[in-house]
Write a protein that holds these residues in place. Structure first.
Motif, PDB file in Angstrom:
ATOM      1  N   ASP A   2       1.025  -1.311   0.063  1.00  0.00           N
ATOM      2  CA  ASP A   2       0.013   0.113  -0.119  1.00  0.00           C
ATOM      3  C   ASP A   2       0.847   1.226  -0.022  1.00  0.00           C
ATOM      4  O   ASP A   2       0.295   2.283  -0.098  1.00  0.00           O
ATOM      5  CB  ASP A   2      -1.156  -0.064   1.100  1.00  0.00           C
ATOM      6  CG  ASP A   2      -0.422  -0.035   2.678  1.00  0.00           C
ATOM      7  OD1 ASP A   2       1.027   0.192   2.773  1.00  0.00           O
ATOM      8  OD2 ASP A   2      -1.130  -0.079   3.440  1.00  0.00           O
ATOM      9  N   PHE A   3       2.080   1.131  -0.003  1.00  0.00           N
ATOM     10  CA  PHE A   3       3.072   2.351  -0.317  1.00  0.00           C
ATOM     11  C   PHE A   3       2.595   2.890  -1.630  1.00  0.00           C
ATOM     12  O   PHE A   3       3.038   4.014  -1.632  1.00  0.00           O
ATOM     13  CB  PHE A   3       4.523   1.813  -0.143  1.00  0.00           C
ATOM     14  CG  PHE A   3       5.327   2.017   1.175  1.00  0.00           C
ATOM     15  CD1 PHE A   3       4.267   1.950   2.237  1.00  0.00           C
ATOM     16  CD2 PHE A   3       6.401   2.390   1.398  1.00  0.00           C
ATOM     17  CE1 PHE A   3       4.741   2.031   3.527  1.00  0.00           C
ATOM     18  CE2 PHE A   3       6.998   2.533   2.817  1.00  0.00           C
ATOM     19  CZ  PHE A   3       6.122   2.255   3.852  1.00  0.00           C
ATOM     20  N   SER A   4       2.048   2.125  -2.499  1.00  0.00           N
ATOM     21  CA  SER A   4       1.644   2.730  -3.849  1.00  0.00           C
ATOM     22  C   SER A   4       0.601   3.927  -3.893  1.00  0.00           C
ATOM     23  O   SER A   4       0.537   4.578  -4.525  1.00  0.00           O
ATOM     24  CB  SER A   4       1.180   1.525  -4.544  1.00  0.00           C
ATOM     25  OG  SER A   4       0.110   1.209  -4.087  1.00  0.00           O
ATOM     26  N   ASN A   5       0.010   3.981  -2.468  1.00  0.00           N
ATOM     27  CA  ASN A   5      -0.964   5.066  -2.390  1.00  0.00           C
ATOM     28  C   ASN A   5      -0.242   6.326  -1.887  1.00  0.00           C
ATOM     29  O   ASN A   5      -0.763   7.456  -2.132  1.00  0.00           O
ATOM     30  CB  ASN A   5      -1.894   4.835  -1.230  1.00  0.00           C
ATOM     31  CG  ASN A   5      -2.585   3.582  -1.557  1.00  0.00           C
ATOM     32  OD1 ASN A   5      -2.980   3.401  -2.456  1.00  0.00           O
ATOM     33  ND2 ASN A   5      -3.103   2.740  -0.307  1.00  0.00           N
ATOM     34  N   LEU A   6       1.150   6.556  -1.763  1.00  0.00           N
ATOM     35  CA  LEU A   6       1.794   7.641  -1.264  1.00  0.00           C
ATOM     36  C   LEU A   6       2.357   8.317  -2.568  1.00  0.00           C
ATOM     37  O   LEU A   6       3.424   8.741  -2.855  1.00  0.00           O
ATOM     38  CB  LEU A   6       3.184   7.236  -0.329  1.00  0.00           C
ATOM     39  CG  LEU A   6       2.591   6.266   0.700  1.00  0.00           C
ATOM     40  CD1 LEU A   6       3.886   6.150   1.464  1.00  0.00           C
ATOM     41  CD2 LEU A   6       1.688   7.080   1.445  1.00  0.00           C
ATOM     42  N   THR A   7       1.241   8.839  -3.299  1.00  0.00           N
ATOM     43  CA  THR A   7       1.697   9.423  -4.773  1.00  0.00           C
ATOM     44  C   THR A   7       2.368  10.784  -4.726  1.00  0.00           C
ATOM     45  O   THR A   7       2.766  11.133  -5.552  1.00  0.00           O
ATOM     46  CB  THR A   7       0.218   9.521  -5.606  1.00  0.00           C
ATOM     47  OG1 THR A   7      -0.550  10.260  -4.874  1.00  0.00           O
ATOM     48  CG2 THR A   7      -0.350   8.130  -5.940  1.00  0.00           C
ATOM     49  N   HIS A   8       2.164  11.308  -3.648  1.00  0.00           N
ATOM     50  CA  HIS A   8       2.987  12.680  -3.463  1.00  0.00           C
ATOM     51  C   HIS A   8       4.296  12.590  -2.880  1.00  0.00           C
ATOM     52  O   HIS A   8       4.929  13.553  -2.639  1.00  0.00           O
ATOM     53  CB  HIS A   8       2.037  13.588  -2.405  1.00  0.00           C
ATOM     54  CG  HIS A   8       0.582  14.063  -3.118  1.00  0.00           C
ATOM     55  ND1 HIS A   8      -0.485  13.350  -3.040  1.00  0.00           N
ATOM     56  CD2 HIS A   8       0.473  15.172  -3.712  1.00  0.00           C
ATOM     57  CE1 HIS A   8      -1.226  14.017  -3.768  1.00  0.00           C
ATOM     58  NE2 HIS A   8      -0.889  15.094  -4.282  1.00  0.00           N
ATOM     59  N   LEU A   9       4.818  11.218  -2.685  1.00  0.00           N
ATOM     60  CA  LEU A   9       6.030  11.177  -1.945  1.00  0.00           C
ATOM     61  C   LEU A   9       7.221  11.464  -3.009  1.00  0.00           C
ATOM     62  O   LEU A   9       7.248  11.301  -4.090  1.00  0.00           O
ATOM     63  CB  LEU A   9       5.994   9.745  -1.335  1.00  0.00           C
ATOM     64  CG  LEU A   9       7.214   9.363  -0.544  1.00  0.00           C
ATOM     65  CD1 LEU A   9       6.760  10.023   0.655  1.00  0.00           C
ATOM     66  CD2 LEU A   9       7.239   7.979  -0.331  1.00  0.00           C
ATOM     67  N   ARG A  10       8.073  12.463  -2.276  1.00  0.00           N
ATOM     68  CA  ARG A  10       9.293  12.508  -3.170  1.00  0.00           C
ATOM     69  C   ARG A  10      10.691  12.103  -2.676  1.00  0.00           C
ATOM     70  O   ARG A  10      11.761  12.112  -3.075  1.00  0.00           O
ATOM     71  CB  ARG A  10       9.180  14.380  -2.705  1.00  0.00           C
ATOM     72  CG  ARG A  10       8.319  15.255  -3.852  1.00  0.00           C
ATOM     73  CD  ARG A  10       8.448  16.635  -3.598  1.00  0.00           C
ATOM     74  NE  ARG A  10       9.649  17.138  -3.868  1.00  0.00           N
ATOM     75  CZ  ARG A  10      10.265  17.363  -4.977  1.00  0.00           C
ATOM     76  NH1 ARG A  10       9.256  17.375  -6.042  1.00  0.00           N
ATOM     77  NH2 ARG A  10      11.393  17.968  -5.329  1.00  0.00           N
ATOM     78  N   SER A  11      10.738  12.017  -1.339  1.00  0.00           N
ATOM     79  CA  SER A  11      11.936  11.512  -0.682  1.00  0.00           C
ATOM     80  C   SER A  11      11.705  10.051   0.243  1.00  0.00           C
ATOM     81  O   SER A  11      10.971  10.189   1.115  1.00  0.00           O
ATOM     82  CB  SER A  11      12.542  12.298   0.001  1.00  0.00           C
ATOM     83  OG  SER A  11      12.974  13.458  -0.757  1.00  0.00           O
TER      84      SER A  11
ATOM     85  N   PHE B 198      12.654  -6.511  -5.247  1.00  0.00           N
ATOM     86  CA  PHE B 198      12.436  -4.988  -5.495  1.00  0.00           C
ATOM     87  C   PHE B 198      10.918  -4.429  -5.350  1.00  0.00           C
ATOM     88  O   PHE B 198      10.175  -5.004  -6.064  1.00  0.00           O
ATOM     89  CB  PHE B 198      12.925  -4.335  -6.638  1.00  0.00           C
ATOM     90  CG  PHE B 198      13.204  -3.021  -6.753  1.00  0.00           C
ATOM     91  CD1 PHE B 198      14.456  -2.433  -6.734  1.00  0.00           C
ATOM     92  CD2 PHE B 198      12.005  -2.099  -7.018  1.00  0.00           C
ATOM     93  CE1 PHE B 198      14.581  -0.783  -6.958  1.00  0.00           C
ATOM     94  CE2 PHE B 198      12.336  -0.794  -7.124  1.00  0.00           C
ATOM     95  CZ  PHE B 198      13.424  -0.217  -6.988  1.00  0.00           C
ATOM     96  N   PRO B 199      10.676  -3.906  -4.482  1.00  0.00           N
ATOM     97  CA  PRO B 199       9.287  -3.567  -4.064  1.00  0.00           C
ATOM     98  C   PRO B 199       8.528  -2.891  -5.328  1.00  0.00           C
ATOM     99  O   PRO B 199       8.671  -1.671  -5.734  1.00  0.00           O
ATOM    100  CB  PRO B 199       9.189  -2.437  -2.816  1.00  0.00           C
ATOM    101  CG  PRO B 199      10.507  -1.710  -2.991  1.00  0.00           C
ATOM    102  CD  PRO B 199      11.441  -2.903  -3.482  1.00  0.00           C
ATOM    103  N   ALA B 200       7.400  -3.486  -5.998  1.00  0.00           N
ATOM    104  CA  ALA B 200       6.747  -2.957  -7.057  1.00  0.00           C
ATOM    105  C   ALA B 200       5.766  -1.862  -6.807  1.00  0.00           C
ATOM    106  O   ALA B 200       5.683  -0.875  -7.424  1.00  0.00           O
ATOM    107  CB  ALA B 200       5.888  -4.114  -7.562  1.00  0.00           C
ATOM    108  N   SER B 201       5.426  -1.470  -5.582  1.00  0.00           N
ATOM    109  CA  SER B 201       4.716  -0.397  -4.923  1.00  0.00           C
ATOM    110  C   SER B 201       5.416   0.786  -5.142  1.00  0.00           C
ATOM    111  O   SER B 201       5.148   1.828  -5.576  1.00  0.00           O
ATOM    112  CB  SER B 201       4.248  -0.413  -3.609  1.00  0.00           C
ATOM    113  OG  SER B 201       5.544  -0.949  -2.659  1.00  0.00           O
ATOM    114  N   VAL B 202       6.762   0.784  -5.059  1.00  0.00           N
ATOM    115  CA  VAL B 202       7.612   1.939  -5.113  1.00  0.00           C
ATOM    116  C   VAL B 202       7.896   2.411  -6.594  1.00  0.00           C
ATOM    117  O   VAL B 202       8.046   3.642  -6.895  1.00  0.00           O
ATOM    118  CB  VAL B 202       9.273   1.556  -4.435  1.00  0.00           C
ATOM    119  CG1 VAL B 202      10.154   2.649  -4.630  1.00  0.00           C
ATOM    120  CG2 VAL B 202       9.057   1.234  -2.949  1.00  0.00           C
ATOM    121  N   THR B 203       7.979   1.618  -7.491  1.00  0.00           N
ATOM    122  CA  THR B 203       7.953   1.879  -8.929  1.00  0.00           C
ATOM    123  C   THR B 203       6.795   2.787  -9.575  1.00  0.00           C
ATOM    124  O   THR B 203       6.704   3.255 -10.291  1.00  0.00           O
ATOM    125  CB  THR B 203       8.083   0.675  -9.649  1.00  0.00           C
ATOM    126  OG1 THR B 203       6.928  -0.223  -9.811  1.00  0.00           O
ATOM    127  CG2 THR B 203       9.335  -0.023  -9.396  1.00  0.00           C
TER     128      THR B 203
END
Length: 657
Positions: A110-119, A131-136
């Motif tokens: 569910d890190f894929s929900n962090l669509t505004h994340l910059r760092s 490698f986490p698919a959510s991060v890509t």
């Protein structure tokens, strides 16, 4: 009536706005509580449920306090897996830092929900899986650091989805397979110490070899060229294209006879020469054997003499080497008390070595011995002391034992070489940490660690002055070496007596006290001055070896004094420290201590044990219940508007960063 309606309207609007704020932040507050309640952690994170989440340690909200914009919890003892349905609900998050904890398991989908994340900083944990698919899917990411975990599998081509990415750090994992062609415009990249193989894509070949080190099966620029699977066969001697085949058929019978006769004559001459040399060697061998027997008998008759008192404080390892005049002398590698090394001089001379640095007293080498031990060998230059004086001073230096004093392990003296042997410190020096790679790829040195460096260095120097009664004589940032926890130890102490006092004090350039220029002698008071310059260096971030600081020829203490006199004290401090709140008073107090140390009148300087007491008082006065220090600038920007690789909060003092 109209006035009453207006008041009611305003009240109702305020009520709705307040209710909206509370309702919008309630979900994120609950998500944070879920995260904290379901994951073990240290007690420093005492989030008060009755208080606003925006006031919690490590949490930073938007200006209108409607959403969480950053969560920074580095080195806070978090253990275990990140619970699903917790951090993934912080949909407005810009910065997430959970580095240097013991988080494990997979990075949540569910890190894929962090669509505004910059760092995103997750380094130095125990995350596993691929490698986490959510991060890509986080297409706004600018910095991604998941290094030093247990991640496996290939690095996916979908990394190219992160079109805003400038820094990608994947080192110290177990990634395998080929490197994909990453075409996003990266400025920082590291995949070192993995299990990658194949050739490095052209798009990544611009990065230095260190970015790929530790992958034994990687090849291509900037590493060694890749080997071809096909080897060009050599021409066969029987081939019709062999270059000499035509000439061989044209040799006449007379030519063949002439070649055979010439070969026989040459063979006889060579045989005669060999017989002559063998006879001559046998004759010399008999004479040399007699002399060698006499020399061996003489050498064995020299006993090993222990020092006075009966207890041996050092051991000697003996070898032989030829001097410049062809004479053979006994070489002694003398180990100091407590040394646990099992090598001798010959092992040291055979070791593979690389230059670590060239200083004013000599050159330091990193030497890796055949049995695996790594040491540092300092090769001294311009030593004026006699052998007796050298060994006497090394005996004094070798007896000094303190956690914040770099121990001498062994030394060697001959007419042409003077060597000192130390442990290898992989974390390097304060100079490299403070001044190296300032820019977008640098992790700032925070205030707590600067205070730790100041205190531990002061403890080491105070021990030299009080317990060992020894003047250091060469205090500078490159001689303050770092342990992994940012504790320090002082090195290169007690060497000044080995050099001529008539030479200029260039080995103290930038740090020397004014009186040293005249007397050519270092004292306890001049050590205090040099340490004061070191404190100014920690506070300002400026190297005292710079040719000028604003004015031609002005040194660091005078530059600081001129700025303070103009009441611009804030301009003195390193810009990297400006991001931390609630440290201004401590910085000013340390600045006052430093200025007392660099007084131009030696008698006005405090003694070193008093300097240590004052610094420890500043450290004790720090507020410990504030938790993490807060950043005063845009978390997505570093100094000079650059994006930092690290976050701008200081970890708690009790936690190793």
């Amino acid at each position: 009536m109209a006035a009453t309606s207006l008041v009611l309207t305003c009240f109702f609007s305020i009520f709705l706005l307040t209710h909206r704020v509370n309702s919008e932040s309630l979900q994120e507050k609950q998500a944070l509580l879920t995260f904290l309640q379901q994951i073990p952690h240290e007690n420093r994170l005492q989030w008060n449920e009755s208080d606003s989440a925006c006031n919690w340690v490590g949490v930073e909200c938007s200006s209108d306090r409607t959403s969480v914009h950053s969560l920074r919890l580095p080195g806070t003892g978090l253990v275990g897996q990140i619970p699903s349905g917790s951090l993934g609900k912080l949909s407005q998050l810009r910065v997430l830092s959970l580095r240097s904890n013991r988080l494990s398991g997979q990075i949540p989908p569910d890190f894929s929900n962090l669509t505004h994340l910059r760092s995103l900083y997750l380094q130095n944990n125990e995350f596993s899986g691929e490698f986490p698919a959510s991060v890509t899917q986080l297409t706004g990411l600018v910095r991604l650091d998941i290094s030093s975990n247990n991640l496996t599998g290939p690095i996916p081509f979908s990394v190219n989805n992160l079109t805003q990415l400038t820094g990608l750090f994947l080192g110290n994992n177990r990634f395998s397979g080929n490197l994909p062609s990453i075409t996003v415009d990266l400025t920082d990249f590291n995949v070192s110490v993995n299990n990658l193989n194949g050739s490095i894509p052209t798009s990544l070949s611009k990065f230095p070899a260190a970015s790929f080190a530790g992958n034994v099966n990687l090849c291509g620029g900037p590493l060694k060229p890749c080997k071809s699977f096909f080897v060009s066969p050599s021409p066969s001697p029987s081939s019709p294209d062999a270059p000499l085949s035509g000439k061989k058929s044209k040799l006449s019978t007379a030519a063949i006879i002439a070649i055979a006769v010439a070969g026989a004559v040459v063979g006889l001459l060579v045989l005669a020469l060999l017989l002559f040399l063998c006879l001559r060697k046998r004759r010399r061998g008999k004479e040399g054997g007699t002399k060698a027997a006499e020399t061996t008998a003489t050498t064995r008759s020299v006993p090993s003499v222990p020092p006075a008192g009966g207890a041996s404080s050092s051991k000697e390892v003996t070898g032989t080497s030829s001097g410049m005049g062809g004479e053979t002398e006994r070489n002694k590698l003398v180990f100091t008390e407590g040394g646990v090394f099992s090598f001798d001089l010959e092992d040291l001379l055979r070791a593979s070595a690389e230059v670590l640095g060239k200083g004013s007293v000599g050159t330091s080498y990193k030497a890796v011995l055949e049995e695996g031990t790594t040491v540092v060998v300092k090769r001294l230059k311009d030593v004026a002391a006699s052998k007796k004086e050298f060994e006497s001073q090394m005996e004094v230096v070798g007896k000094i034992k303190h956690p914040n004093v770099f121990p001498l392990r062994a030394y060697y003296y001959s007419k042409d070489e003077k060597l000192l042997v130390f442990d290898f410190m992989p974390n390097g020096s304060l100079s490299a940490l403070l001044h190296g790679s300032r820019g977008s790829g640098r992790t700032p040195l925070d205030w707590d660690n600067r205070m730790r460096i100041a205190i531990t260095a002061a403890r080491g120097l105070a021990h030299l002055h009080v317990s060992a009664k020894l003047v250091h004589g060469n205090i500078k940032a490159s001689n303050i070496l770092l342990h992994p926890n940012q504790d320090t130890c002082v090195s290169d102490y007690g060497l000044n007596q080995l050099f001529s006092n008539s030479s200029p004090p260039n080995r103290l350039a930038g740090y020397h006290a004014p009186e040293v220029l005249e007397t050519r002698k270092v004292t306890f008071k001049s050590d205090v001055y040099s340490f004061g310059v070191l404190l100014l260096e920690l506070l300002t971030g400026k190297s005292p070896n710079q040719a000028s600081l604003g004015e031609e020829g002005i040194d660091l203490p005078r530059w600081v004094l001129s700025v303070v006199r103009e009441e611009w004290t804030a301009e003195v401090f390193d810009v990297e420290l400006m991001r931390y709140h609630n440290i201004e008073e401590e910085m000013v107090q340390l600045l006052q201590i430093a200025m007392a140390c660099v007084s131009t009148v030696p008698d006005q300087r405090p003694v070193m044990q008093e300097v240590l007491r004052m610094i420890e008082d500043v450290n004790r006065s720090e507020t410990t219940d504030e938790g993490l220090r807060q950043s005063s600038d845009d978390p997505s920007k570093g100094s000079e508007g650059q994006t930092p690789p690290g976050e701008s909060r200081t970890p708690p003092r009790s936690v190793t960063p």
